[in-house]
Design a protein around this motif. Sequence first.
Motif, PDB file in Angstrom:
ATOM      1  N   GLY A  28     -36.152 -59.303  -0.329  1.00  9.02           N
ATOM      2  CA  GLY A  28     -35.946 -60.178  -1.546  1.00  9.02           C
ATOM      3  C   GLY A  28     -36.462 -59.379  -2.540  1.00  9.02           C
ATOM      4  N   GLU A  29     -36.152 -57.982  -2.858  1.00 11.53           N
ATOM      5  CA  GLU A  29     -36.171 -56.981  -3.690  1.00 11.53           C
ATOM      6  C   GLU A  29     -34.881 -56.780  -4.722  1.00 11.53           C
ATOM      7  N   VAL A  30     -35.104 -56.134  -5.753  1.00 16.26           N
ATOM      8  CA  VAL A  30     -33.801 -55.770  -6.492  1.00 16.26           C
ATOM      9  C   VAL A  30     -33.481 -54.401  -6.239  1.00 16.26           C
ATOM     10  N   VAL A  31     -32.284 -54.035  -6.336  1.00 18.51           N
ATOM     11  CA  VAL A  31     -31.778 -52.438  -6.239  1.00 18.51           C
ATOM     12  C   VAL A  31     -30.656 -52.321  -7.299  1.00 18.51           C
ATOM     13  N   ALA A  32     -30.643 -51.279  -7.973  1.00 17.79           N
ATOM     14  CA  ALA A  32     -29.486 -50.991  -8.891  1.00 17.79           C
ATOM     15  C   ALA A  32     -28.730 -49.831  -8.073  1.00 17.79           C
ATOM     16  N   PHE A  33     -27.285 -50.118  -8.278  1.00 15.42           N
ATOM     17  CA  PHE A  33     -26.248 -49.624  -7.481  1.00 15.42           C
ATOM     18  C   PHE A  33     -25.028 -49.405  -8.520  1.00 15.42           C
ATOM     19  N   PRO A  34     -24.290 -48.353  -8.341  1.00 11.30           N
ATOM     20  CA  PRO A  34     -22.955 -48.029  -9.229  1.00 11.30           C
ATOM     21  C   PRO A  34     -21.940 -48.780  -8.661  1.00 11.30           C
ATOM     22  N   GLU A  36     -17.487 -49.265 -10.022  1.00 14.78           N
ATOM     23  CA  GLU A  36     -16.527 -48.784 -10.654  1.00 14.78           C
ATOM     24  C   GLU A  36     -16.509 -48.862 -12.420  1.00 14.78           C
ATOM     25  N   THR A  37     -17.336 -50.044 -12.606  1.00 13.09           N
ATOM     26  CA  THR A  37     -17.218 -50.253 -14.221  1.00 13.09           C
ATOM     27  C   THR A  37     -18.782 -49.772 -14.891  1.00 13.09           C
ATOM     28  N   VAL A  38     -19.818 -50.350 -14.142  1.00  9.70           N
ATOM     29  CA  VAL A  38     -21.146 -50.014 -14.589  1.00  9.70           C
ATOM     30  C   VAL A  38     -22.137 -50.350 -13.605  1.00  9.70           C
ATOM     31  N   TYR A  39     -23.155 -49.672 -13.874  1.00 13.21           N
ATOM     32  CA  TYR A  39     -24.214 -49.819 -12.749  1.00 13.21           C
ATOM     33  C   TYR A  39     -24.750 -51.202 -12.770  1.00 13.21           C
ATOM     34  N   GLY A  40     -24.899 -51.994 -11.544  1.00 12.80           N
ATOM     35  CA  GLY A  40     -25.428 -53.416 -11.361  1.00 12.80           C
ATOM     36  C   GLY A  40     -26.889 -53.347 -10.779  1.00 12.80           C
ATOM     37  N   LEU A  41     -27.574 -54.395 -11.267  1.00 15.48           N
ATOM     38  CA  LEU A  41     -28.919 -54.523 -10.581  1.00 15.48           C
ATOM     39  C   LEU A  41     -28.698 -55.817  -9.606  1.00 15.48           C
ATOM     40  N   GLY A  42     -28.816 -55.536  -8.490  1.00 11.34           N
ATOM     41  CA  GLY A  42     -28.387 -56.439  -7.265  1.00 11.34           C
ATOM     42  C   GLY A  42     -29.801 -57.052  -6.592  1.00 11.34           C
ATOM     43  N   ALA A  43     -29.352 -58.576  -6.230  1.00 10.01           N
ATOM     44  CA  ALA A  43     -30.268 -59.026  -5.448  1.00 10.01           C
ATOM     45  C   ALA A  43     -29.536 -59.905  -4.531  1.00 10.01           C
ATOM     46  N   ILE A  44     -29.822 -60.340  -3.296  1.00 10.67           N
ATOM     47  CA  ILE A  44     -29.015 -61.170  -2.229  1.00 10.67           C
ATOM     48  C   ILE A  44     -29.021 -62.425  -3.161  1.00 10.67           C
ATOM     49  N   ALA A  45     -27.867 -63.174  -3.398  1.00 11.30           N
ATOM     50  CA  ALA A  45     -27.211 -63.970  -3.915  1.00 11.30           C
ATOM     51  C   ALA A  45     -27.787 -65.487  -3.749  1.00 11.30           C
ATOM     52  N   THR A  46     -28.116 -65.480  -2.462  1.00  7.99           N
ATOM     53  CA  THR A  46     -28.645 -66.871  -1.964  1.00  7.99           C
ATOM     54  C   THR A  46     -30.099 -66.840  -1.770  1.00  7.99           C
ATOM     55  N   ASN A  47     -30.660 -65.892  -2.194  1.00  5.95           N
ATOM     56  CA  ASN A  47     -32.452 -65.886  -2.287  1.00  5.95           C
ATOM     57  C   ASN A  47     -32.859 -66.309  -3.742  1.00  5.95           C
TER      58      ASN A  47
END
Length: 345
Positions: A28-34, A36-47
């Motif tokens: 349930g944490e967030v992680v930044a990842f690259p 092809e456009t820009v870096y995203g800040l991701g989390a599981i979209a059902t949580n």
Amino acid sequence: MKTSCISVNNDVDKSEAYQQAVDLLNKGEVVAFPTETVYGLGAIATNNEAVNKIFAAKGRPSDNPLIVHIGSIEEVSTYIEEIPEIAIKCMEKFWPGPLTIVMKAKKDVLAKSVTAGLTTVGLRMPDHPVALNLLQLLKQPVAAPSANKSGKPSPTKAEHVEEDLQGLIPLILDGGPTGIGLESTVLDVTVNPPAILRPGGVTKEMLEEVIGEVNQPTLSQQDKKETPKAPGMKYTHYAPNAPVYLIEQDLPTVEKAIEQLRQEGEIIALLAPSEFEELQADYFFSFGQDGDKDEIGVKLYDDLRACDKTNASIILATTTSTDGVGAAIMNRLEKAAGGKWYQLK
Ligand code: TXA
Ligand code: MG
């Protein structure tokens, strides 16, 4: 919170870094990842709780929905009730790639904060080995806005993410600079003809070749609407600290502007194609050679961010035509400038 930044470029053993990212996301944490456009800040979209951490870290208004990233076209039917024929054509042609498709979402599958109360959701399959590998290992949808502080230019390098979110997120996967540099095209296929809500790397011209007529409202048309269809487009965006002014990409015009501004005691940063370096602004950040639009796209946010590391009191940015990816460049530049053009006296 300590922020680790781990390189996942080819020369290192990547498996541990990916495992760490997957474990954090599953917790349930967030992680930044690259991407092809820009870096995203991701989390599981059902949580929902995890997704809320994205809004908190970015300082993002809660009425601005997030794009959901998936690892395959097959997953679309998990989130979308009826997939329009036009959407299928777009996926087949442009995925993986910089195209987000807004469709009617199935009820109660994704976290509430992802859609910010809308009945639609934007899906995209990113074209970046790190993003795809992460999605395929995780086997879950990832909600991810750009990994910048709300209002700042989107990050095109891991360092940009660190500048904005250091201490606020546990992990950044560093995959080097991103290839396109501008966020994905957002296409709404719930209307007829489909409408571009945000121009990006997949251009109106490219879309029209595949699906026929597409609407692309100009920025001023978008501003007239009380509730823009892409909620994110109503906020200040991409803005460095010093005010940005747009100026025609013309050497004598920019030269005169620099002269006038100097007399007024301004410290000038100039963002322009490389041949403008000779004008000797106080700071010069190149948009690449000869105004090549792909190069401007790649460099734009890095250049805007670089201005914040100077003592420039004013930023001049040269404009480009709005055909092809120029529409996306001008959209971001007009937002960074708040619509202001430099007027010669
Ligand atoms: O390239 C990209 O799209 C990057 C990378 C990380 O994938 N992501 C990105 O996300 O730019 P973000 O959150 O910074 O921008 C998403 C834009 C916002 O303007 C938002 O309002 C719009 O897409 N959007 C998202 N879902 C929408 C929906 N259901 N309907 C209309 N607009 C939507
Ligand atoms: Mg953003």
